[in-house]
Design an enzyme around this catalytic site. Sequence first.
Site, PDB file in Angstrom:
ATOM      1  N   TYR A  29       0.836  -1.202   0.000  1.00 36.42           N
ATOM      2  CA  TYR A  29       0.000   0.000   0.000  1.00 36.42           C
ATOM      3  C   TYR A  29       0.874   1.256   0.000  1.00 36.42           C
ATOM      4  O   TYR A  29       0.644   2.194  -0.760  1.00 36.42           O
ATOM      5  CB  TYR A  29      -0.925  -0.013   1.218  1.00 36.42           C
ATOM      6  CG  TYR A  29      -1.699   1.273   1.408  1.00 36.42           C
ATOM      7  CD1 TYR A  29      -2.807   1.565   0.617  1.00 36.42           C
ATOM      8  CD2 TYR A  29      -1.320   2.203   2.371  1.00 36.42           C
ATOM      9  CE1 TYR A  29      -3.519   2.751   0.780  1.00 36.42           C
ATOM     10  CE2 TYR A  29      -2.024   3.378   2.555  1.00 36.42           C
ATOM     11  CZ  TYR A  29      -3.118   3.655   1.752  1.00 36.42           C
ATOM     12  OH  TYR A  29      -3.810   4.822   1.914  1.00 36.42           O
ATOM     13  N   HIS A  30       1.891   1.265   0.855  1.00 33.64           N
ATOM     14  CA  HIS A  30       2.803   2.407   0.942  1.00 33.64           C
ATOM     15  C   HIS A  30       3.500   2.644  -0.392  1.00 33.64           C
ATOM     16  O   HIS A  30       3.545   3.768  -0.894  1.00 33.64           O
ATOM     17  CB  HIS A  30       3.829   2.176   2.051  1.00 33.64           C
ATOM     18  CG  HIS A  30       4.943   3.164   2.053  1.00 33.64           C
ATOM     19  ND1 HIS A  30       4.791   4.449   2.519  1.00 33.64           N
ATOM     20  CD2 HIS A  30       6.223   3.064   1.636  1.00 33.64           C
ATOM     21  CE1 HIS A  30       5.929   5.096   2.390  1.00 33.64           C
ATOM     22  NE2 HIS A  30       6.818   4.272   1.861  1.00 33.64           N
ATOM     23  N   HIS A  31       4.056   1.588  -0.983  1.00 36.46           N
ATOM     24  CA  HIS A  31       4.793   1.745  -2.236  1.00 36.46           C
ATOM     25  C   HIS A  31       3.902   2.219  -3.387  1.00 36.46           C
ATOM     26  O   HIS A  31       4.294   3.094  -4.159  1.00 36.46           O
ATOM     27  CB  HIS A  31       5.502   0.448  -2.621  1.00 36.46           C
ATOM     28  CG  HIS A  31       6.826   0.286  -1.947  1.00 36.46           C
ATOM     29  ND1 HIS A  31       7.901   1.086  -2.206  1.00 36.46           N
ATOM     30  CD2 HIS A  31       7.238  -0.586  -1.003  1.00 36.46           C
ATOM     31  CE1 HIS A  31       8.929   0.722  -1.470  1.00 36.46           C
ATOM     32  NE2 HIS A  31       8.542  -0.292  -0.718  1.00 36.46           N
TER      33      HIS A  31
END
Length: 171
Positions: A29-31
């Site tokens: 999700y972060h990437h």
Amino acid sequence: MFALSKLPELGDTVFIVLRKQPLIFLHWYHHITVLLYTWYAYKEYTSSARWFIVMNYCVHSLMYSYYALRAMKLSPPKAMAMLITSMQLAQMVIGCWVNYTSYQFIQQGQSCQVSNLNIQLSFAMYFSYFVLFARFFYKAYISPRSSKKFGEKSPAVPGGFTSNDSKVKAH
């Protein structure tokens, strides 16, 4: 350069998959979101992004140094991992503050090279990261199960990106 730097950062995902370690929600999700937001902010030449870039480079320099030590089969102290995750949490709080401040400047009629949509997207991104990193911090360092993890050979990794503990999969 910052927008382009997000592409090589995807390399840690390759290492996680090749090492058959769990790829937790926080990681992918972060990437995905930071990559999309960075490209969007670059197109708009967002003024507040300068804050985000400096914070990100500072935290990532320590985090990737930690990863390098781990890759060399060294075991940095638990306090180092906790410090890095704490810095990530602080980065999210400051990111939300920068967005709020930018919004206030615009409301007061001051020139601020950032759109309302950009502020909304960035705030949502930083707030969601804060919730996910806080959840990781709790599970990795505070919850009763976390003390068992640190008794093992492989402690939790800052940001939760490459934990060897299969129980962390539920992130």
